[in-house]
Design an enzyme around this catalytic site. Structure first.
Site, short mmCIF file in Angstrom:
data_model
loop_
_atom_site.label_atom_id
_atom_site.label_comp_id
_atom_site.label_asym_id
_atom_site.label_seq_id
_atom_site.Cartn_x
_atom_site.Cartn_y
_atom_site.Cartn_z
N ASP A 277 3.18 -4.25 8.03
CA ASP A 277 2.10 -3.59 7.81
C ASP A 277 0.97 -4.54 8.32
O ASP A 277 0.79 -5.21 7.00
CB ASP A 277 2.09 -2.81 6.50
CG ASP A 277 0.71 -2.24 5.95
OD1 ASP A 277 -0.18 -2.62 7.01
OD2 ASP A 277 0.55 -1.53 5.10
N HIS B 197 0.93 -1.14 -0.01
CA HIS B 197 -0.07 -0.06 -0.02
C HIS B 197 0.98 1.52 -0.07
O HIS B 197 1.94 1.06 0.54
CB HIS B 197 -0.76 -0.11 1.31
CG HIS B 197 -1.77 0.87 1.39
ND1 HIS B 197 -1.68 2.19 1.68
CD2 HIS B 197 -3.21 0.78 1.33
CE1 HIS B 197 -2.79 2.92 2.07
NE2 HIS B 197 -3.85 2.28 1.61
N CYS C 117 -4.87 2.56 -3.61
CA CYS C 117 -3.60 3.07 -3.11
C CYS C 117 -2.30 2.08 -3.19
O CYS C 117 -1.53 1.68 -2.34
CB CYS C 117 -3.72 3.20 -1.56
SG CYS C 117 -5.10 4.36 -1.23
N LYS D 287 -10.31 -0.41 10.47
CA LYS D 287 -10.47 -1.80 9.71
C LYS D 287 -11.03 -2.98 10.26
O LYS D 287 -10.95 -4.10 9.96
CB LYS D 287 -9.34 -2.07 8.86
CG LYS D 287 -8.99 -1.01 7.76
CD LYS D 287 -7.54 -1.34 7.15
CE LYS D 287 -7.00 -0.03 6.30
NZ LYS D 287 -7.50 0.22 5.07
N GLN E 81 -4.31 -5.25 7.01
CA GLN E 81 -5.07 -6.35 6.47
C GLN E 81 -5.10 -7.34 7.20
O GLN E 81 -5.66 -8.72 6.65
CB GLN E 81 -4.80 -6.38 5.04
CG GLN E 81 -5.20 -4.86 4.15
CD GLN E 81 -6.56 -4.68 4.51
OE1 GLN E 81 -7.42 -5.28 4.81
NE2 GLN E 81 -6.91 -3.17 4.03
#
Ligand code: PMP
Length: 403
Positions: A190, A113, A356, A216, A193
């Site tokens: 990261d 991302h 993104c 999220k 997700q």
């Protein structure tokens, strides 16, 4: 198994009839999270870490309890958790707080991302460090061999996503931790997700930083966290300083606090942290193993349904290598057209465009107009997936007829 019908009662927005397939962008919020935040605003609204009157003490202990509970959600027993407003802020905090030396190398990937790519390019401009990005396979997988070849003794940081926000592919983070540490480098994951969908255990992964966003994972917007390992702690000098970060200040000098508050300059998102705590309690009560099982089952059906449609191109690896995110295109239609038709014809919310992640979409997938992305979460049902597939059948039939 998840009791999805019961879960849906916690999300009044679903009563509008929307089929929400965009949880990768942001999830919906359950009532329980909102009432916890409302309680703070209505019953003990005060700043944290400052006043000593009763309300302020109550707010401070709720804020610190939130930090502790969020830390236990990711099993952060060997480090600290800093409260931030989102993943992007967490990654930028690391980028500009690490003590760089000219010539240091940052290894990242083209799966990222923008929020886990641009901060490193900025470091290259500002601090004279080098950035090398590993190219994923056409299916969006990162090969361990490529990590072995790219990470060397000049590497200070490996920064990699855990799960791709475009393809749902899962990266080899445990191997990345081993390889990074063999070369004396730090590993940043990261987790935007992964943390909302699977059990992420930082002690097991062995990462030095884990960044994730509350919005999220059923939490409020403006909430998020950054885990920092004990080893990495020494390598950081907070980029922002000011109120809330100091132990003492004299004219011309200051001493920062020892704990995570040294990274939380200014009044933090208090209601947001309290809301995120309630969100992780909510997810834990559902059981993260059940959460991922549910999403994978629906994701598999979605993937197979789309793959079998004439005129639909599906991207990413087979379901066993990914979570419930599916990216695709329809022959003869722009991604935005597909999203608009699904919305207008069946009240289905999907994301379209570049997500993104332009390097991945343009260089790896070679789709200059982007993709359509459908993503799943705890409140999605089998029936919704079937409705989505029927709407897609209809849409592709008319697109093929027009050809
Ligand atoms: N990384 C990944 C993998 C993401 O999916 C996202 C959000 N789409 C981000 C980072 C950025 O998250 P936020 O906007 O909450 O900072």
């Amino acid at each position: 198994m998840l009791n999805v019908e019961k879960i849906r009662e916690d999300f009044p927005i679903l009563e509008t009839g929307v089929i929400y397939l965009d949880s990768t962008a942001t999830s919906l919020t359950p009532k329980q999270v909102l009432s916890e935040m409302e309680k703070y605003y209505l019953e003990y609204r005060a700043n944290v870490g400052r006043g000593i009157y009763e309300l302020a003490e109550r707010a401070t202990s709720a804020y610190e309890a939130a930090r502790k509970r969020i830390a236990s959600f990711i099993n952060a027993i060997k480090g600290e958790v800093v409260m931030v407003k989102n993943t992007t802020e967490a990654i930028n905090l690391v980028a500009h707080s690490l003590k760089w030396r000219k010539g240091d190398k940052i290894v990242t990937t083209l799966l990222e991302h923008h929020s886990n790519y641009l901060p490193w390019l900025r470091c290259a401009e500002r601090y004279g460090v080098k950035v090398e990005a590993i190219k994923p396979t056409p299916q969006g997988m990162i090969e361990v061999d490529d990590l072995e070849k790219t990470v060397d003794d000049s590497t200070k940081l490996v920064a990699m996503t855990h799960v791709s926000n475009v393809l749902g592919s899962i990266t080899p983070v445990e191997e990345a931790a081993r390889i990074a540490h063999e070369h004396g480098a730090l590993l940043l994951i990261d987790g935007a997700q992964s943390v909302p969908h699977i059990k992420v255990d930082v002690a097991k992964l062995g990462c030095d930083f884990l960044a994730f966003s509350g919005h999220k994972m059923c939490g409020p917007t403006g909430s998020g966290a950054l885990y920092i390992s004990r080893e990495a702690w020494e390598e950081l000098d907070p980029v922002f300083v000011g109120g809330g970060t100091v132990e003492s200040v004299e004219e011309g000098r200051f001493t920062l606090l020892k704990g995570p508050a040294r990274f939380e300059a200014g009044t933090p998102g208090i209601a947001e942290a309290i809301g995120l705590k309630r969100a992780v309690e909510y997810l834990d009560a559902l059981n993260m193993d059940h959460v991922v099982k549910h999403e994978r089952k629906l994701g598999e059906r979605m993937y197979e349904g789309l793959c079998s449609m004439e005129g639909v191109e599906v991207y990413g690896p087979e379901p066993k290598y990914k979570l419930g995110i599916t990216s695709f295109n329809v022959e003869g239609l722009d991604p935005h057209e597909v999203a608009l038709i699904l919305d207008a014809s069946a009240k289905i919310a999907v994301r379209s465009g570049m997500h993104c992640a332009q390097p991945l979409i343009k260089q790896v997938l070679k789709k200059p107009k982007g993709t359509v992305r459908a993503s799943l979460y705890i409140y999605n049902t089998k029936e919704e997936v079937e409705k989505f597939l029927s709407a897609m059948e209809e849409l592709t039939r008319s697109a093929l007829k027009r050809k």
